[in-house]
Scaffold this motif. Sequence first.
Motif, PDB file in Angstrom:
ATOM      1  N   UNK A 160       0.685  -1.407   0.071  1.00 41.67           N
ATOM      2  CA  UNK A 160       0.082   0.184   0.074  1.00 41.67           C
ATOM      3  C   UNK A 160       0.755   1.508  -0.135  1.00 41.67           C
ATOM      4  N   UNK A 161       0.382   2.425  -0.293  1.00 43.29           N
ATOM      5  CA  UNK A 161      -1.132   2.558  -1.450  1.00 43.29           C
ATOM      6  C   UNK A 161      -0.343   2.312  -2.801  1.00 43.29           C
ATOM      7  N   UNK A 162       0.529   2.075  -3.729  1.00 45.71           N
ATOM      8  CA  UNK A 162       0.682   2.247  -5.170  1.00 45.71           C
ATOM      9  C   UNK A 162       1.365   1.156  -5.045  1.00 45.71           C
ATOM     10  N   UNK A 163       2.524   0.977  -5.102  1.00 46.81           N
ATOM     11  CA  UNK A 163       3.509  -0.108  -5.195  1.00 46.81           C
ATOM     12  C   UNK A 163       3.131  -1.860  -5.852  1.00 46.81           C
ATOM     13  N   UNK A 164       3.585  -1.909  -6.439  1.00 50.16           N
ATOM     14  CA  UNK A 164       2.936  -3.644  -7.408  1.00 50.16           C
ATOM     15  C   UNK A 164       3.806  -3.948  -7.590  1.00 50.16           C
ATOM     16  N   UNK A 165       3.779  -5.697  -6.947  1.00 48.88           N
ATOM     17  CA  UNK A 165       4.675  -6.925  -7.466  1.00 48.88           C
ATOM     18  C   UNK A 165       4.261  -7.536  -8.187  1.00 48.88           C
ATOM     19  N   UNK A 166       4.914  -8.040  -9.269  1.00 51.98           N
ATOM     20  CA  UNK A 166       3.958  -9.224 -10.251  1.00 51.98           C
ATOM     21  C   UNK A 166       5.958  -9.899 -10.247  1.00 51.98           C
ATOM     22  N   UNK A 167       5.454 -11.707 -10.848  1.00 54.71           N
ATOM     23  CA  UNK A 167       5.921 -12.344 -10.791  1.00 54.71           C
ATOM     24  C   UNK A 167       5.868 -12.547 -12.739  1.00 54.71           C
ATOM     25  N   UNK A 168       6.939 -12.580 -13.003  1.00 49.67           N
ATOM     26  CA  UNK A 168       6.481 -13.018 -14.795  1.00 49.67           C
ATOM     27  C   UNK A 168       7.391 -13.941 -14.983  1.00 49.67           C
ATOM     28  N   UNK A 169       7.153 -14.828 -15.847  1.00 52.98           N
ATOM     29  CA  UNK A 169       6.943 -16.134 -16.227  1.00 52.98           C
ATOM     30  C   UNK A 169       7.273 -16.675 -17.489  1.00 52.98           C
ATOM     31  N   UNK A 187      13.212   1.398  -3.516  1.00 54.43           N
ATOM     32  CA  UNK A 187      12.748   0.524  -3.261  1.00 54.43           C
ATOM     33  C   UNK A 187      13.431  -0.949  -4.019  1.00 54.43           C
ATOM     34  N   UNK A 188      12.869  -1.687  -3.297  1.00 55.15           N
ATOM     35  CA  UNK A 188      14.036  -3.132  -4.130  1.00 55.15           C
ATOM     36  C   UNK A 188      12.666  -4.324  -4.357  1.00 55.15           C
ATOM     37  N   UNK A 189      13.083  -4.995  -5.661  1.00 56.83           N
ATOM     38  CA  UNK A 189      12.528  -6.445  -5.492  1.00 56.83           C
ATOM     39  C   UNK A 189      13.224  -7.180  -6.096  1.00 56.83           C
ATOM     40  N   UNK A 190      13.027  -8.451  -5.201  1.00 54.82           N
ATOM     41  CA  UNK A 190      13.975  -9.589  -5.217  1.00 54.82           C
ATOM     42  C   UNK A 190      12.501 -11.263  -5.513  1.00 54.82           C
ATOM     43  N   UNK A 247       9.445 -11.361  -3.810  1.00 56.54           N
ATOM     44  CA  UNK A 247       9.006  -9.717  -2.827  1.00 56.54           C
ATOM     45  C   UNK A 247       9.673  -8.643  -3.329  1.00 56.54           C
ATOM     46  N   UNK A 248       9.013  -7.417  -3.109  1.00 56.54           N
ATOM     47  CA  UNK A 248       9.435  -6.325  -2.736  1.00 56.54           C
ATOM     48  C   UNK A 248       9.820  -5.524  -1.127  1.00 56.54           C
ATOM     49  N   UNK A 249      10.181  -4.768  -1.053  1.00 58.54           N
ATOM     50  CA  UNK A 249      10.528  -3.090   0.159  1.00 58.54           C
ATOM     51  C   UNK A 249      10.717  -2.522   0.491  1.00 58.54           C
ATOM     52  N   UNK A 257      10.228  -4.704   6.604  1.00 62.22           N
ATOM     53  CA  UNK A 257       9.161  -5.181   5.740  1.00 62.22           C
ATOM     54  C   UNK A 257       9.311  -6.088   4.121  1.00 62.22           C
ATOM     55  N   UNK A 258       9.725  -7.073   4.085  1.00 58.57           N
ATOM     56  CA  UNK A 258       9.179  -7.320   2.781  1.00 58.57           C
ATOM     57  C   UNK A 258       7.568  -7.533   2.328  1.00 58.57           C
TER      58      UNK A 258
END
Length: 283
Positions: free
Chosen positions: A193-202, A220-223, A258-260, A266-267
Amino acid sequence: MDRAGSVRDLASELLALKKSSGASFARLSEQTHYAKSSWERWVNGKQFPPRDAVESLARLCETDPAPLLALWDEEDARRTAPEPDEANEAGAPEAGDAPEGASGEAPAGPTGRRRRALWGALVLAVLLVAGAAAYGAVALTGSDEPSAAPRPKPAVKVAAVRTGCTLTGCEGRDPKKMNCGADAVTVRTGSIPKDLVIELRYSRACKAAWGRISFAQVGATVVVNNSDGAAQADVVHFDRDVYTPLIAAPDDGSVWACASLPKSGEPSCTGDFVPSREKAQQP
Protein backbone atom coordinates in the motif's frame (compact mmCIF):
# COMPACT_ATOMS: atom_id res chain seq x y z
CA MET A 1 26.20 1.64 -41.06
CA ASP A 2 27.44 -1.83 -40.20
CA ARG A 3 26.81 -3.47 -36.84
CA ALA A 4 30.33 -2.97 -35.53
CA GLY A 5 30.09 0.71 -36.48
CA SER A 6 26.90 1.17 -34.45
CA VAL A 7 28.45 -0.48 -31.39
CA ARG A 8 31.50 1.78 -31.67
CA ASP A 9 29.33 4.88 -32.09
CA LEU A 10 27.32 3.99 -28.98
CA ALA A 11 30.51 3.23 -27.06
CA SER A 12 32.05 6.56 -28.10
CA GLU A 13 29.02 8.39 -26.76
CA LEU A 14 29.23 6.49 -23.47
CA LEU A 15 32.95 7.21 -23.23
CA ALA A 16 32.37 10.90 -23.86
CA LEU A 17 29.78 11.00 -21.08
CA LYS A 18 32.10 9.17 -18.68
CA LYS A 19 34.97 11.58 -19.40
CA SER A 20 32.77 14.64 -19.02
CA SER A 21 31.54 13.40 -15.65
CA GLY A 22 35.05 12.59 -14.41
CA ALA A 23 33.76 9.35 -12.88
CA SER A 24 35.94 6.25 -12.74
CA PHE A 25 34.71 2.75 -13.52
CA ALA A 26 34.69 2.05 -9.79
CA ARG A 27 32.51 5.11 -9.20
CA LEU A 28 30.08 4.02 -11.90
CA SER A 29 29.86 0.62 -10.26
CA GLU A 30 29.11 2.23 -6.90
CA GLN A 31 26.37 4.40 -8.37
CA THR A 32 24.70 1.55 -10.32
CA HIS A 33 24.17 -2.18 -9.85
CA TYR A 34 26.64 -3.07 -12.62
CA ALA A 35 30.25 -4.20 -12.07
CA LYS A 36 33.13 -1.91 -13.06
CA SER A 37 34.44 -4.64 -15.40
CA SER A 38 31.09 -4.52 -17.23
CA TRP A 39 31.31 -0.74 -17.56
CA GLU A 40 34.83 -1.07 -18.99
CA ARG A 41 33.60 -3.50 -21.69
CA TRP A 42 30.59 -1.33 -22.62
CA VAL A 43 32.40 2.01 -22.73
CA ASN A 44 35.27 0.58 -24.79
CA GLY A 45 32.93 -1.10 -27.30
CA LYS A 46 33.90 -4.66 -26.37
CA GLN A 47 30.33 -5.68 -25.54
CA PHE A 48 26.86 -4.30 -26.27
CA PRO A 49 25.44 -2.76 -23.05
CA PRO A 50 21.99 -3.31 -21.51
CA ARG A 51 19.50 -0.54 -22.19
CA ASP A 52 19.11 0.12 -18.48
CA ALA A 53 22.86 0.71 -18.15
CA VAL A 54 22.84 3.30 -20.94
CA GLU A 55 19.96 5.13 -19.30
CA SER A 56 21.66 4.90 -15.89
CA LEU A 57 24.81 6.57 -17.19
CA ALA A 58 22.84 9.38 -18.81
CA ARG A 59 20.93 10.02 -15.59
CA LEU A 60 24.10 10.01 -13.50
CA CYS A 61 25.66 12.55 -15.87
CA GLU A 62 22.49 14.66 -15.72
CA THR A 63 21.92 14.52 -19.48
CA ASP A 64 18.86 13.66 -21.56
CA PRO A 65 18.96 9.88 -22.14
CA ALA A 66 16.65 10.00 -25.19
CA PRO A 67 19.38 10.34 -27.91
CA LEU A 68 21.45 7.54 -26.36
CA LEU A 69 18.42 5.28 -26.02
CA ALA A 70 17.45 5.95 -29.63
CA LEU A 71 20.96 4.90 -30.71
CA TRP A 72 20.69 1.81 -28.47
CA ASP A 73 17.27 0.88 -29.95
CA GLU A 74 18.60 1.23 -33.49
CA GLU A 75 21.54 -1.05 -32.83
CA ASP A 76 19.47 -3.58 -30.86
CA ALA A 77 17.00 -3.83 -33.75
CA ARG A 78 19.89 -4.35 -36.16
CA ARG A 79 21.48 -7.02 -33.94
CA THR A 80 18.25 -9.03 -33.63
CA ALA A 81 17.17 -8.67 -37.26
CA PRO A 82 17.39 -11.86 -39.40
CA GLU A 83 20.32 -12.21 -41.75
CA PRO A 84 19.59 -11.60 -45.47
CA ASP A 85 19.69 -15.34 -46.23
CA GLU A 86 17.04 -15.96 -43.57
CA ALA A 87 14.84 -13.16 -44.91
CA ASN A 88 14.99 -14.65 -48.42
CA GLU A 89 13.76 -18.04 -47.17
CA ALA A 90 10.23 -16.66 -47.27
CA GLY A 91 10.26 -17.21 -51.04
CA ALA A 92 10.62 -13.99 -53.00
CA PRO A 93 9.57 -14.26 -56.65
CA GLU A 94 12.29 -15.09 -59.11
CA ALA A 95 13.46 -12.39 -61.48
CA GLY A 96 11.51 -12.45 -64.72
CA ASP A 97 8.42 -14.03 -63.19
CA ALA A 98 5.27 -12.04 -63.87
CA PRO A 99 1.77 -12.38 -62.44
CA GLU A 100 -1.05 -13.51 -64.59
CA GLY A 101 -2.33 -10.76 -66.84
CA ALA A 102 0.96 -8.77 -66.61
CA SER A 103 2.53 -10.06 -69.85
CA GLY A 104 1.30 -7.11 -71.89
CA GLU A 105 -0.57 -9.32 -74.39
CA ALA A 106 -3.95 -8.21 -75.68
CA PRO A 107 -7.08 -9.99 -74.32
CA ALA A 108 -7.98 -13.17 -76.17
CA GLY A 109 -10.71 -12.82 -78.83
CA PRO A 110 -13.52 -15.24 -79.80
CA THR A 111 -10.91 -17.99 -80.36
CA GLY A 112 -9.83 -17.73 -76.68
CA ARG A 113 -13.43 -17.91 -75.47
CA ARG A 114 -14.10 -20.99 -77.58
CA ARG A 115 -11.01 -22.69 -76.15
CA ARG A 116 -12.12 -21.95 -72.60
CA ALA A 117 -15.60 -23.29 -73.37
CA LEU A 118 -14.14 -26.50 -74.79
CA TRP A 119 -11.87 -26.97 -71.77
CA GLY A 120 -14.81 -26.38 -69.44
CA ALA A 121 -16.91 -28.97 -71.24
CA LEU A 122 -14.05 -31.48 -71.15
CA VAL A 123 -13.49 -30.99 -67.40
CA LEU A 124 -17.22 -31.41 -66.75
CA ALA A 125 -17.25 -34.64 -68.76
CA VAL A 126 -14.31 -36.03 -66.80
CA LEU A 127 -16.01 -35.21 -63.51
CA LEU A 128 -19.23 -36.90 -64.61
CA VAL A 129 -17.38 -40.05 -65.69
CA ALA A 130 -15.48 -40.17 -62.41
CA GLY A 131 -18.69 -39.72 -60.43
CA ALA A 132 -20.41 -42.51 -62.35
CA ALA A 133 -17.49 -44.86 -61.76
CA ALA A 134 -17.53 -44.15 -58.04
CA TYR A 135 -21.29 -44.77 -57.89
CA GLY A 136 -20.88 -48.07 -59.74
CA ALA A 137 -18.19 -49.20 -57.35
CA VAL A 138 -20.44 -48.54 -54.38
CA ALA A 139 -23.35 -50.36 -56.02
CA LEU A 140 -21.22 -53.44 -56.76
CA THR A 141 -19.85 -53.73 -53.25
CA GLY A 142 -23.19 -53.06 -51.63
CA SER A 143 -21.56 -50.74 -49.16
CA ASP A 144 -21.86 -47.04 -48.55
CA GLU A 145 -18.23 -46.92 -47.44
CA PRO A 146 -15.87 -45.10 -49.80
CA SER A 147 -13.33 -47.24 -51.61
CA ALA A 148 -10.38 -45.31 -50.15
CA ALA A 149 -9.85 -43.61 -46.81
CA PRO A 150 -9.50 -39.83 -46.97
CA ARG A 151 -5.99 -38.49 -46.67
CA PRO A 152 -5.16 -37.07 -43.26
CA LYS A 153 -4.80 -33.31 -43.08
CA PRO A 154 -1.26 -32.10 -42.60
CA ALA A 155 -0.45 -31.09 -39.06
CA VAL A 156 -0.14 -27.38 -38.41
CA LYS A 157 3.31 -26.55 -37.13
CA VAL A 158 3.51 -23.89 -34.41
CA ALA A 159 6.74 -21.92 -34.46
CA ALA A 160 8.68 -22.33 -31.25
CA VAL A 161 9.87 -19.27 -29.35
CA ARG A 162 13.60 -18.81 -29.90
CA THR A 163 15.29 -17.89 -26.63
CA GLY A 164 18.86 -17.34 -25.52
CA CYS A 165 18.81 -19.60 -22.44
CA THR A 166 16.87 -22.09 -20.32
CA LEU A 167 16.74 -22.95 -16.60
CA THR A 168 20.01 -22.32 -14.74
CA GLY A 169 21.61 -21.07 -17.96
CA CYS A 170 19.37 -18.02 -17.55
CA GLU A 171 20.54 -17.19 -14.01
CA GLY A 172 21.46 -13.52 -13.71
CA ARG A 173 20.67 -12.69 -17.35
CA ASP A 174 18.37 -10.01 -18.74
CA PRO A 175 14.94 -11.41 -19.76
CA LYS A 176 14.69 -8.97 -22.68
CA LYS A 177 18.11 -9.85 -24.03
CA MET A 178 17.30 -13.57 -23.80
CA ASN A 179 13.91 -13.04 -25.52
CA CYS A 180 12.16 -14.62 -22.53
CA GLY A 181 9.55 -11.89 -22.74
CA ALA A 182 8.26 -13.33 -26.02
CA ASP A 183 5.94 -15.77 -24.24
CA ALA A 184 6.05 -14.31 -20.72
CA VAL A 185 2.97 -13.99 -18.53
CA THR A 186 2.39 -12.47 -15.10
CA VAL A 187 1.56 -15.49 -12.95
CA ARG A 188 1.43 -13.88 -9.50
CA THR A 189 0.92 -10.34 -8.23
CA GLY A 190 1.22 -8.49 -4.96
CA SER A 191 1.37 -4.93 -3.66
CA ILE A 192 2.57 -2.61 -0.95
CA PRO A 193 0.00 0.00 0.00
CA LYS A 194 -0.76 2.32 -1.49
CA ASP A 195 0.60 2.08 -5.01
CA LEU A 196 3.59 -0.26 -5.41
CA VAL A 197 2.73 -3.26 -7.61
CA ILE A 198 4.72 -6.53 -7.53
CA GLU A 199 4.66 -8.98 -10.45
CA LEU A 200 6.12 -12.45 -10.85
CA ARG A 201 6.82 -12.95 -14.58
CA TYR A 202 7.30 -16.44 -16.06
CA SER A 203 8.51 -17.71 -19.45
CA ARG A 204 7.71 -21.32 -20.32
CA ALA A 205 10.15 -21.23 -23.25
CA CYS A 206 13.04 -20.15 -21.01
CA LYS A 207 11.80 -22.11 -17.97
CA ALA A 208 12.75 -19.02 -16.00
CA ALA A 209 11.11 -16.23 -14.01
CA TRP A 210 11.81 -12.71 -12.85
CA GLY A 211 10.31 -10.09 -10.55
CA ARG A 212 9.09 -6.64 -11.51
CA ILE A 213 7.82 -3.67 -9.49
CA SER A 214 5.94 -0.63 -10.78
CA PHE A 215 4.84 2.67 -9.26
CA ALA A 216 7.71 2.38 -6.78
CA GLN A 217 9.96 5.03 -5.30
CA VAL A 218 13.72 5.33 -5.65
CA GLY A 219 15.39 2.81 -3.36
CA ALA A 220 12.58 0.24 -3.48
CA THR A 221 13.87 -3.32 -3.93
CA VAL A 222 12.47 -6.33 -5.79
CA VAL A 223 13.76 -9.90 -5.30
CA VAL A 224 12.85 -13.12 -7.13
CA ASN A 225 13.48 -16.46 -5.39
CA ASN A 226 13.17 -20.16 -6.18
CA SER A 227 12.89 -23.26 -4.02
CA ASP A 228 16.48 -24.25 -4.87
CA GLY A 229 17.70 -21.28 -2.81
CA ALA A 230 18.68 -19.01 -5.69
CA ALA A 231 17.72 -15.33 -5.77
CA GLN A 232 18.11 -12.28 -8.01
CA ALA A 233 17.39 -8.66 -7.06
CA ASP A 234 17.37 -5.11 -8.35
CA VAL A 235 16.76 -1.62 -6.94
CA VAL A 236 14.89 1.37 -8.35
CA HIS A 237 17.62 3.91 -9.15
CA PHE A 238 15.35 6.40 -10.94
CA ASP A 239 11.87 6.57 -12.44
CA ARG A 240 9.39 4.24 -10.75
CA ASP A 241 9.89 0.69 -12.01
CA VAL A 242 12.56 -1.99 -12.30
CA TYR A 243 12.83 -5.73 -12.97
CA THR A 244 15.26 -8.38 -11.75
CA PRO A 245 17.56 -10.63 -13.76
CA LEU A 246 16.32 -14.12 -14.55
CA ILE A 247 16.15 -17.08 -12.19
CA ALA A 248 15.57 -20.74 -13.05
CA ALA A 249 11.97 -21.95 -12.72
CA PRO A 250 11.99 -25.77 -13.02
CA ASP A 251 8.65 -27.50 -13.60
CA ASP A 252 8.48 -29.06 -10.13
CA GLY A 253 10.06 -26.17 -8.24
CA SER A 254 8.44 -23.02 -6.93
CA VAL A 255 9.26 -19.36 -7.58
CA TRP A 256 8.01 -16.15 -5.95
CA ALA A 257 8.80 -12.43 -5.87
CA CYS A 258 9.07 -9.98 -2.97
CA ALA A 259 9.50 -6.22 -2.66
CA SER A 260 10.30 -3.76 0.10
CA LEU A 261 10.39 -0.01 0.54
CA PRO A 262 13.67 1.87 1.19
CA LYS A 263 13.16 2.41 4.92
CA SER A 264 11.13 -0.68 5.71
CA GLY A 265 12.58 -4.09 6.52
CA GLU A 266 9.24 -5.83 6.04
CA PRO A 267 8.96 -7.30 2.51
CA SER A 268 5.67 -8.05 0.81
CA CYS A 269 5.59 -11.15 -1.43
CA THR A 270 3.51 -12.78 -4.13
CA GLY A 271 2.27 -16.31 -3.73
CA ASP A 272 4.36 -19.30 -4.86
CA PHE A 273 4.13 -20.46 -8.48
CA VAL A 274 4.86 -24.08 -9.48
CA PRO A 275 4.93 -24.41 -13.31
CA SER A 276 3.96 -28.10 -13.45
CA ARG A 277 0.73 -27.43 -11.55
CA GLU A 278 -0.47 -24.68 -13.82
CA LYS A 279 0.73 -25.62 -17.30
CA ALA A 280 -2.81 -25.78 -18.60
CA GLN A 281 -3.27 -22.10 -17.81
CA GLN A 282 -0.28 -20.99 -19.84
CA PRO A 283 -0.80 -19.62 -23.37
